[in-house]
Structures are given as C-alpha cells and as structure tokens.
Design a protein around this motif. Sequence first.
Motif, mmCIF file in Angstrom:
data_model
loop_
_atom_site.group_PDB
_atom_site.id
_atom_site.type_symbol
_atom_site.label_atom_id
_atom_site.label_comp_id
_atom_site.label_asym_id
_atom_site.label_seq_id
_atom_site.Cartn_x
_atom_site.Cartn_y
_atom_site.Cartn_z
ATOM 1 N N LEU A 127 0.851 -1.185 0.000
ATOM 2 C CA LEU A 127 0.000 0.000 0.000
ATOM 3 C C LEU A 127 0.889 1.237 0.000
ATOM 4 O O LEU A 127 0.626 2.208 -0.704
ATOM 5 N N ILE A 128 1.941 1.165 0.787
ATOM 6 C CA ILE A 128 2.934 2.243 0.850
ATOM 7 C C ILE A 128 4.318 1.623 0.894
ATOM 8 O O ILE A 128 4.544 0.656 1.644
ATOM 9 N N LEU A 176 2.926 5.677 -2.956
ATOM 10 C CA LEU A 176 1.593 5.472 -2.380
ATOM 11 C C LEU A 176 0.641 4.955 -3.432
ATOM 12 O O LEU A 176 0.629 5.445 -4.567
ATOM 13 N N VAL A 180 -4.580 5.485 -0.488
ATOM 14 C CA VAL A 180 -3.997 6.047 0.734
ATOM 15 C C VAL A 180 -4.556 7.448 1.016
ATOM 16 O O VAL A 180 -4.734 7.846 2.168
ATOM 17 N N LEU A 200 -1.831 3.468 9.920
ATOM 18 C CA LEU A 200 -1.926 2.337 8.999
ATOM 19 C C LEU A 200 -1.184 1.114 9.535
ATOM 20 O O LEU A 200 -1.620 -0.026 9.323
#
Length: 827
Positions: A127-128, A176, A180, A200
């Motif tokens: 996700l990141i 990202l 997000v 997160l």
Amino acid sequence: MKVVVMAGGEGTRLRPLTITRPKPMTHIVGKPIMEHIINLLSEQGFKEFIATLYYLPEIIQEYFNDGSNWNIKLDYSIEESPLGTAGSVKYALKDKEKGRILIVSGDALTDFNFQEIIRFHEEKKALITIVLTSVENPLEYGVVITDDEGRIVKFLEKPSWGEVFSDTVNTGIYILEPEVLDYIPENEPFDFSKDLFPMLLEKGAPLYGYIANGYWCDIGNLEQFLKANIDILTGKVKIKIPGREILPGIFVNEDVDISHSAFIKPPVYIGQFSKIKENATILGPTVLGDSVFVDSEAKIQRSVIFNNTYIGKKTNIYSSIIGSKCNIKNSVKIEEGASIGDNNTIGDRVFINTGVKIWPNKYIETGSIVNTSIVWGSHWRKTLFGQRGITGKINIEITPEFATKIGASFGTILPKSSYVVMSRDARPACRMIKRAILTGILSTGVNVFDIRTLPIPVSRYATPNLDTVAGVHIRISPYDPEKILIEFFDRSGINIDKNTERKIENTFFREDFRRTYTEEVGEIKFPPHVIEYYTWGLLKSIDKSSIEKKRYKVVIDYQGNSASLFLPNILSQLKIENISLNIYGEDTHKIKVPNEEVIKITKAVGADFGLIINNDGESFSIITPGGKYLAKDELIAVLTYLTLKLYPNSQIVIPVNISQSIEKIANNLGGRIIRSKISPSELTKTLLRTESKFGASEDGLIFPDFQPVFDGIYGLLKFLEIYSKNNLTLKELVEELPEYFKVKATVDCYAENKGKIMRKLIEENAEKNIEYIDGIKVYIDDSWVLIIPHPEEPALIIYAESTTLKKAQELLEEFSQKIKDLNIALT
C-alpha cells in the motif's frame, strides 16, 4: 504515475542562505537542489510533476515555469497555511485523476534508481513503500525496522538515543497507492510519519521499507550543504556536473576566464561568466557559481561561493559558504565554517572567525574583527539538550556569553511580560551562570521571580504556585561534578518536553532572539515566603502523627545543600531528633557518598537512620543503624515492600535499568510494576498516565500526591511516614529483599557507530527475548543486559544483572567486548 515534489520548507537551519530563497532553490554545484532531483526523475522516465509550495513560492515558479525545459509537465500547489506532509499532498491532488504517487523531497540530494523502487513496491503489493537508507546519526530522522520480507514492524520519528534501535532511516521518499489519500483528512494538518504511518501500521496495512542503494543526503544544515557539494565533486553522487571537464576534476561552464598564472587544484566547479585573476589559488573541492570574480592572489579552499560575488585581492576563504551578490573586499580572512548571506559587504582587512554567520544586507567596516555573528551568532554545537537539560564544563562549554544566549533563546519562546522562576545551588559558578541566563531572559521582555539559593524541589514547587509560565534552575550536575547543569521547567514545575527543547535549540542556533525596547525589558522580583509555602504544602501532604509517635533520631548529611536552611525545622516539628552535618555554606565539595563520618556517627549515637540529602535536594540515601549504606535499588525495593504492605494492589513505576528484585517483591505482595524509559521526563509521564502510587529511579523518588517531580525532601518524609506504619525494622526489611547483583559500565565508541552497533546487537540476539522500552534489554535465563546509547557522549551504557555477582560481571564483560569489537569492525 504522478510525482509530488515537497518544496514548501523554509530551511531555517540553512540560514542565512534561505532567508532570500526557498531551501529547494539553494544551489548545489551550479543548480538548485530541486533541479537535480527533477533531472534524475526525468531521465528515469517520470513526466508528470506537482510541486507543493509555501515559502517564497514565486522563486520556484519563475525558475521552473511549466517544466518544459526539463521535458516534464510541472504543476504547482500553494498552501495558504501549512498542512503537514500528508495534508499538503492531499491538497495538491484533490482535483487530479487518481493514480499511483511518488513523493520526493525537493531539498534532498540523491541518485537512487526509482524504477527499482517501483518494482519492489509492485512485487510486494504494498500500500505504501517507504524508501530507507543507512545514516551515521539517526537522531534527526525517522528510524525504521523491517522484517526479512521488508515489511515495516517498527518506526519512530526523530528518536532520542535511548530509542535508537537501528541506523536505517526514512528518507522521506514514498510510493503510495491512490487509496492512501482516503485516510488523509482534508484541509487540516496531517503528517505522514507522525499521523498516517502509525495509523496504517496499527491497522495492519501492508507498509514496506525498501533499503535503497546509492547516495542520499538530507541537506538540513550548512554542514550538510557543504558536504553535498563536495560529494558531487568527488564522485560520490552519480549526477552529471554542468559544463565540461577541461582537465581531470576541473569542470567549467561557458565563457569562463582563468588567468594562466592562477593555480587550480581539483575537484573544482566554475560557473559561467566567472573570472579568476592572476596568481589566485582555488583548492578543491570548491564550487564557484556564475559570474564570480576572484581577484589576484586570493585563495579559496573547500568552499562554496554563490553567483555574482566578488572576492577581493589577497582575500583568504577556507571551508566557508558565501552567498550571492556579496562584495568581499581586499585582504579579508574568513575562517572555517563561516556562512555569509546574500548582499553583504565585507570591508578591507576584516577577520571573520570560525563558525560566524552573517545575515543578508550587512556592512562590515574596514579592519573589523568579527568573533560573533552579525545579529545572529556562531554555531556552538549541534544540540544543546542532553537527557536532563543543558550541561557542560564551566567556562569551557558553558560560558557567561553562552548562558546569556541560552536565556535569550528561552525568553524568546515565552510570552512577553510573563514571569519565570529562577534558582540555583550554592556554588559560585552557578551564581555566575544564573545571572547570565537571567540577563538573557530579561532582554526578551520576560520578568523573573528570583528565589535565589534553594533546592531544586522548592523551585519546582514555586513555579506553579507563583503562577509563572516556566522555571530555570542551575546547579552542579549530579552525574559529573566537573559540569554545570541548567534545567528548564514548564508551568507545572516539570522538565520541558522535547518539542520545547527543540524550539529553544532552533532559536539558539538561528540566534533569532526577540529584542525589546528600553521600557519593555523584564524586571526582577524577589517573592517572599517561598520556603514557608513549600513547608506548609509538604507537611499538609503527609500523616504527621504517624511520624511524631515514633520519636525518631536521625543523623543527616546535607552535603552543603540549602535544604539545611529549613529541613531541620521541619524535622523538629515532626518531633524527630536530628543531628546535622555539612550544612549550607560549608566547604563540602570533596565529600564522598556515602560519607564515612555519617556512618560512624549513626552507629555511635544509636540513630534510627543515617540520611544523606543528594543531588541538590532531589534524592536521599539511607544508612541503617548498623552502618549499611543502601544502594538506590535497595532503597526502592524497601519502599516498594512497605508501600505494597500498606496499599495492596498498588502500581509502582520504575525505569528499565532498575533491579528485577522489585518485580519479585510486587509479585509476592500482589502489586504491579510498570517499566518506563530512564529519562526523568519519561518516568513522570508514565507515572501520571498510569496513576501509580509512586515512581522511582536512580535519580530519586516521585510521589505525585505532592508534586510529580523528584523531591528528596518530600520523599524522605513520605518514607518515614510509610516506615512508621510498619512493624519490621530496617535491618529485617533489608534481609527480606531478593538478592540480585547489578553492575554497570560505559563503553566508548565512535558517534557514527552508535545506531549501527545497536542494530547489530539486535540481529545477533534475535533468538533471545528482547525488550525495546529504552535501548535494548536482552533477557538471558534469570539475568538481563541493558544496552542504551549515551544521550550526550560517543558511548554506550551497559547494565547487567544476575543472581550472582560473578554472572553479572561476566555478562557485562561479554557485551562490553562485543561493542568494542563491533566499533572496530564498523569503522
């Protein structure tokens, strides 16, 4: 993929360079920092950019325009008020088509391969992805720990040395996924590292860390700015240097005029239209900007000179930074570490000393000797605060001049016309430094309540009771008698937090002091009855009758402490017969703890206790009737036993370096022990958060029912109160304690290796039970070893405890040797 370039920072630590330009527009080898990052990304295939702007945005917009000269499309997002790192990205992309986002800093220099980072991000289905790198000093960055798969398991923003678990840090480069943005609130300050990432991580989101190969430098201060220029010239960064290489290591841009008699030693960069006259010397690594004129017989070594600056005849510049449009006249000498802002005129034969900063638009008269900065001042050291306040050797590290600036820095962050409590211990050196600090505070328009020579607990108590905004106490350091310690309190009498410390440091290093007009200068007042109010509050908070019934006899050594001005009276009110030694005003600087005189007299007169008031009234020590001096851990253990006997199921807070015997006692009596970090401020925070009965460390006792700080005077009376309600003698209590042996050592290492050694020790002991409350605590059977980076010195502190002294010493020696070996291996 859209690239968001974070370019809104003011760059306060790069002043005076950033007073007239935003930090991303500070030139590194002929180009703004931001241009280097745009060139790199453009060459790697990125084409759509958005720059987030705040400070002097028009300078960036005018330079880059729409980005077409760099073969990119560049848009801008200008914030009306700071929204934090995440908030600014959300604001910039609010009307944009959603897609994957690459976030980079416009003020960091790097040569990373971003395509490799993207491949990692896609392979991990992250996700990141946070791009990481290894640095020598992790204190100014976010420390990150990942597992074997690269998934982030722990990170901490701008840690103290006790929190440094690794030297792998967050570079501020992120990839990202578009969803997000849904987690970021609109139009309110929100930060990636402080807000978004912890949230997160707690949700279990797939956050990964990619440890990048290559060069990265966060150009956060003037030293790093100079280093970045040098690193490019010496080939440490894979970045193309502008112009052409006319000789090995000598790069020049167009229309440069160099005299045949000039001597140039590479590596050197010379910008377009620059001119170097006869017999001038340029010693690399050195950067000369565009249109720089170096007159005859001038010498420039290891320096950066900005555009349109004149360097006069026979002028000598060493390891310094000179801004644009400066006129440095003849026979000037500029020493190492000087920084001169834009549009300055330096007259003939001026001497500018090491580390001096000169803000823009100043005129220095001919023949001047400049030892301090013009308006702002010299950079004395990187950080001011250690684990407890500001400490240093008197008249070497802490001088009256330094102290005055500290006072001015502190006063600047306080409201004008507010009041501060000030006090000190009895030493003449402390009187001198207190007066210097007081002068600095008054200069900012802040008033002072001077309560003169009193113990620090009294000063802390007076701070809220006199309705002041802060307090300052100056004393000899309890950790090193050769040093002085300056402590700052908030309006509650508790030591100021890290954010306030950083505000003081930023003001000090920028020398950005508030100055007041004649009628606004602060005034000094001497409030009456300070001791009486403290005594009244103290006696009101204890059960006097329990103590009075016992009719104790004590021998008490004051170590020259000013507590002897009022404590004998308090003890007499409690019907305690007290024999006083080494009272205030006596020469006590050579007395050791424990004092043999106290032990002898305690035994001779048949006293119930021998007592020592330590650390300017912050703590006390006990000697049994038989002459045994109780170590700090033993005193804490005795008090824990007595408290839990009286108040079952109570909670007690102790730091990680205190003996595990305390847990044994609590387990037997049904109490609960809560461990905290070692620093006094963290102990206090934990104590107040958990509503525990008391807190205790090697520095002293904290009973929050009176005041939530170390107070050896109240702690002593509270001990007597609790002891008076118990039937066991002190000798019997000591015999009841579980037997553990704790030893301690300090192992020197290179400052840049501290974080690396901590990481290696974690890796080597990964199969063991490790606790990360403060430093790393490794449990080995019934023993433990605690390793914590020294908060001020280039060293690591080791504690080891076991059920036998031999085992404790063996563990101490084993880990000391490991640290020494790692220090050599990593060097």
